[in-house]
Design an enzyme around this catalytic site. Structure first.
Site, PDB file in Angstrom:
ATOM      1  N   HIS A  36     -26.527 -28.326  17.154  1.00 45.59           N
ATOM      2  CA  HIS A  36     -26.959 -28.102  15.778  1.00 45.59           C
ATOM      3  C   HIS A  36     -28.392 -28.570  15.549  1.00 45.59           C
ATOM      4  O   HIS A  36     -28.838 -29.553  16.137  1.00 45.59           O
ATOM      5  CB  HIS A  36     -26.056 -28.871  14.809  1.00 45.59           C
ATOM      6  CG  HIS A  36     -24.611 -28.510  14.930  1.00 45.59           C
ATOM      7  ND1 HIS A  36     -23.607 -29.382  14.614  1.00 45.59           N
ATOM      8  CD2 HIS A  36     -23.994 -27.367  15.326  1.00 45.59           C
ATOM      9  CE1 HIS A  36     -22.433 -28.796  14.809  1.00 45.59           C
ATOM     10  NE2 HIS A  36     -22.645 -27.576  15.242  1.00 45.59           N
TER      11      HIS A  36
ATOM     12  N   LYS B  70     -32.567 -37.615  12.399  1.00 49.65           N
ATOM     13  CA  LYS B  70     -31.360 -38.388  12.131  1.00 49.65           C
ATOM     14  C   LYS B  70     -31.203 -39.537  13.109  1.00 49.65           C
ATOM     15  O   LYS B  70     -31.697 -39.488  14.233  1.00 49.65           O
ATOM     16  CB  LYS B  70     -30.126 -37.498  12.132  1.00 49.65           C
ATOM     17  CG  LYS B  70     -29.929 -36.679  13.380  1.00 49.65           C
ATOM     18  CD  LYS B  70     -28.802 -35.673  13.170  1.00 49.65           C
ATOM     19  CE  LYS B  70     -28.829 -34.585  14.197  1.00 49.65           C
ATOM     20  NZ  LYS B  70     -27.872 -33.536  13.935  1.00 49.65           N
TER      21      LYS B  70
ATOM     22  N   TYR C 106     -23.990 -40.813  11.033  1.00 49.59           N
ATOM     23  CA  TYR C 106     -25.302 -40.169  10.968  1.00 49.59           C
ATOM     24  C   TYR C 106     -26.055 -40.735   9.768  1.00 49.59           C
ATOM     25  O   TYR C 106     -25.491 -40.855   8.688  1.00 49.59           O
ATOM     26  CB  TYR C 106     -25.180 -38.664  10.718  1.00 49.59           C
ATOM     27  CG  TYR C 106     -24.240 -37.925  11.616  1.00 49.59           C
ATOM     28  CD1 TYR C 106     -24.713 -37.222  12.707  1.00 49.59           C
ATOM     29  CD2 TYR C 106     -22.874 -37.908  11.360  1.00 49.59           C
ATOM     30  CE1 TYR C 106     -23.855 -36.514  13.522  1.00 49.59           C
ATOM     31  CE2 TYR C 106     -22.006 -37.203  12.168  1.00 49.59           C
ATOM     32  CZ  TYR C 106     -22.499 -36.510  13.248  1.00 49.59           C
ATOM     33  OH  TYR C 106     -21.641 -35.812  14.047  1.00 49.59           O
TER      34      TYR C 106
ATOM     35  N   ASP D 128     -19.380 -23.067  15.742  1.00 45.52           N
ATOM     36  CA  ASP D 128     -19.834 -23.368  17.101  1.00 45.52           C
ATOM     37  C   ASP D 128     -19.343 -22.333  18.107  1.00 45.52           C
ATOM     38  O   ASP D 128     -20.056 -21.989  19.051  1.00 45.52           O
ATOM     39  CB  ASP D 128     -19.384 -24.771  17.515  1.00 45.52           C
ATOM     40  CG  ASP D 128     -20.111 -25.867  16.755  1.00 45.52           C
ATOM     41  OD1 ASP D 128     -21.114 -25.572  16.073  1.00 45.52           O
ATOM     42  OD2 ASP D 128     -19.664 -27.025  16.848  1.00 45.52           O
TER      43      ASP D 128
END
Length: 183
Positions: free
Chosen positions: A63, A72, A132, A168
């Protein structure tokens, strides 16, 4: 806590805590604004925290975000994951470079993923929790997904993939994503 550069991905860092262990378990700092600042990152830039829980074999990725991208901080707070970053920044000295790590609740190491890099992981344990800290609010319209099994990425996932999201499973190849970005 110390910061260590990831040579395969320009601007990526591992933040390694110093656990203090005793008969009760351990305690460690998992975020330190001064350490983050010491490598040129703005600790106040992170605006959203999220967590995912996955069972063994689940794969999430690859991603990234379009537009300004998304930086991140990623940490496995429980269990263990095989984590992968691919540099998709055309102007980067490590363009198309990739790096993989085992992140675990035992080490509490945090990975900084720069904006413009694809990221994904596979759960090695049942369960694994991944936290995250993201530098801008999520906008689903900017989500970009690359096929985790794309031969051009040649990622050697350590376990058979037991589950992925529909997104995905339907992800385009790296070549298709790069072509869209150029056009």
């Amino acid at each position: 806590m110390k910061a260590r550069e990831v040579p395969e991905i320009a601007g990526a860092y591992l933040f390694e805590p110093t656990p203090h262990a005793d008969e009760r378990g351990f305690f460690c700092r998992t975020f330190d604004a001064d350490v983050v600042r010491s490598v040129g990152l703005d600790p106040a830039a992170f605006v959203q925290d999220s967590v995912s829980r996955s069972v063994r074999g689940v794969l999430r990725g690859m991603h990234l975000r379009s537009g300004a991208g998304e930086a991140k901080l990623v940490r496995c707070s429980h269990g263990a994951v095989f984590d992968v970053v691919v540099d998709l920044r055309p102007d980067s000295p490590t363009y198309l470079g990739r790096a993989s790590f085992e992140l675990s609740g035992e080490t509490q190491t945090t990975l900084y993923v720069p904006a413009g890099c694809a990221h994904g992981f596979q759960s090695l344990t049942d369960p694994s929790d991944v936290s995250y800290r993201i530098d801008r609010p999520h906008d689903p319209a900017e989500d970009v997904t690359i096929a985790f099994d794309d031969p051009d990425l040649a990622i050697d996932w350590p376990l058979p993939v037991t589950s992925t999201s529909e997104r995905d499973r339907r992800a385009p190849s790296l070549a298709e994503v790069l072509k869209r970005r150029e056009g």
